[in-house]
Scaffold this active site. Structure first.
Site, short mmCIF file in Angstrom:
data_model
loop_
_atom_site.label_atom_id
_atom_site.label_comp_id
_atom_site.label_asym_id
_atom_site.label_seq_id
_atom_site.Cartn_x
_atom_site.Cartn_y
_atom_site.Cartn_z
N ASP A 1 2.39 -0.62 11.48
CA ASP A 1 2.34 -1.97 12.06
C ASP A 1 3.63 -2.75 11.81
OD1 ASP A 1 1.98 -2.13 9.33
OD2 ASP A 1 0.47 -3.70 9.42
N GLY B 1 0.84 -1.20 0.00
CA GLY B 1 0.00 0.00 0.00
C GLY B 1 0.87 1.25 0.00
N THR C 1 4.38 2.63 5.35
CA THR C 1 2.97 2.22 5.40
C THR C 1 2.25 3.17 6.34
OG1 THR C 1 1.42 0.57 6.28
CG2 THR C 1 3.65 0.43 7.09
N ASP D 1 -0.03 2.24 8.25
CA ASP D 1 -0.55 1.46 9.39
C ASP D 1 0.32 1.49 10.63
OD1 ASP D 1 -2.59 0.66 7.67
OD2 ASP D 1 -1.56 -1.18 7.08
N ARG E 1 1.06 -5.06 -5.07
CA ARG E 1 1.31 -6.25 -4.24
C ARG E 1 1.45 -7.39 -5.24
NH1 ARG E 1 -2.97 -3.64 -1.01
NH2 ARG E 1 -1.99 -2.84 0.87
N ARG F 1 -5.30 -2.05 8.83
CA ARG F 1 -5.28 -3.50 8.60
C ARG F 1 -5.61 -4.20 9.91
NH1 ARG F 1 -0.29 -6.38 5.74
NH2 ARG F 1 0.71 -5.17 7.36
N ASP G 1 5.40 -5.08 5.78
CA ASP G 1 5.95 -6.40 6.12
C ASP G 1 5.82 -7.42 4.99
OD1 ASP G 1 3.27 -6.65 6.49
OD2 ASP G 1 3.39 -7.59 8.46
#
Ligand code: F6P
Length: 328
Positions: free
Chosen positions: A134, A15, A130, A132, A76, A176, A107
């Site tokens: 995360d 993303g 990203t 996120d 992706r 996510r 990741d």
């Protein structure tokens, strides 16, 4: 002994996030500074597989530090998950004499890069990009800060109308399966409740809390729902459930969606992208491989990709306590 680095390849993958262009710019300019050649591959790993690239010099990345998205585009790649796809990518890199890769992404990007690097002995360095946040091994990812500001601005606007109409709003945010965006924007925008996947609030507690808010004199309320949250898995169903149980609430739903991924990168993200990407090129020059650059206590650090891929970053649970105190 590690191979001498003369040419570096760079991709953006997964993303997109605001600040990726600033990261590409910094990779290219650092290469130029150290007299290295730099190839930018288009569409993430697909560009490696299809040999879709362009040689970039310091001037090819002018006027992009302020732009959202990524001019190298992102994807992706399904094909890169296959052995055949990675073999094609390797052949392209070998033919073009690319000695190392900088992977700007999340990741999924790093998992693919780690497998590839082990199969073909190509050094890779990860740069976390990203919205996120995360990613293990860094307190901040590129794009997260901008996304937080975008979300807070949107919630502020929704607050205006929520307050005018005495309404309850459920606002779904991205992330996510991580609650970083929800938790921080929930506090930043003064939400009554924040639902995140890392902590199960439970439907009964949510109803209790909304009822308590109402009794305490609040006429409008905002609930931030992280897209990965279990009870808020479908935010529309959640709103219906609350309407059935607390009929006096005029409940509405807003899904913020992809506006969270775009926009002008914040200064924080531009500086982060610049610092991380300079370091990424220097790591390749130092003979390092299979690490990600990260931010810790305002220092740029490195973390083995193996750890990045297998560990999960932890949210700061104290923020939930802060939110509870402040939403009374
Ligand atoms: O990882 C970034 C992210 O925006 C997530 O927050 C979200 O779940 C996902 O990507 C959406 O992916 P896509 O743009 O492919 O729909």
């Amino acid at each position: 002994m590690s191979k001498k680095i003369n040419r570096i390849g760079v991709i953006t993958s997964g993303g997109d996030s605001p600040g990726m262009n600033a990261a590409i710019r910094a990779v290219v300019r650092t290469c130029s500074y150290y007299h290295l050649s730099c190839y930018g591959f288009y569409n993430g790993y697909n560009g490696l597989i299809n040999g879709n690239f362009e040689e970039l010099d310091a001037r090819s990345v002018r006027n992009i530090i302020n732009l959202g998205g990524t001019f190298l585009k992102s994807a992706r790649s399904k094909e890169f998950r296959t052995k055949e796809g990675r073999e094609k990518a390797y052949k392209v890199l070998k033919k073009e004499q690319v000695d190392g890769l900088i992977l700007i992404g999340g990741d999924g990007t790093f998992t693919g890069g780690q497998i590839f690097s082990r199969e073909y002995d190509i050094p890779v360095i990860g740069v976390p990009g990203t919205i996120d946040n995360d990613i293990y091994g860094t307190s901040h990812t590129i794009g997260y800060d901008t996304a937080l500001n975008t979300v807070v601005e949107a919630i502020d606007k929704i607050r205006d109308t929520a307050s005018s109409h005495d309404r309850l709003f459920f606002i779904e945010v991205m992330g996510r399966d991580a609650g970083f965006i929800a938790l921080n924007t929930g506090i930043g925008a003064g939400a009554e409740e924040i639902l995140i996947p890392e902590e199960n609030l439970g439907l009964d507690r949510l109803l209790d809390s909304l009822e308590k808010s109402r009794r305490s004199g609040k006429s409008s309320s905002i609930v931030i729902v992280s897209e990965g949250d279990k009870i808020g898995k479908n935010v529309f169903q959640l709103a219906d459930y609350v309407k059935e149980n607390l009929p006096y609430y005029d409940a509405k739903v807003t899904v913020l969606g992809h506006i969270q991924r775009g926009g002008i990168p914040s200064c924080f993200d531009r500086v982060l992208a610049s610092r991380m990407s300079v370091k990424a090129v220097e790591l390749l020059l130092d003979g390092q491989k299979n690490v990600m650059v990260g931010l810790k206590d305002d220092d740029i650090i490195t973390c083995p990709l193996d750890d990045v891929i297998h560990e999960k970053p932890k949210i700061n649970k104290d923020l939930l306590r802060i939110s509870e105190i402040l939403s009374t």
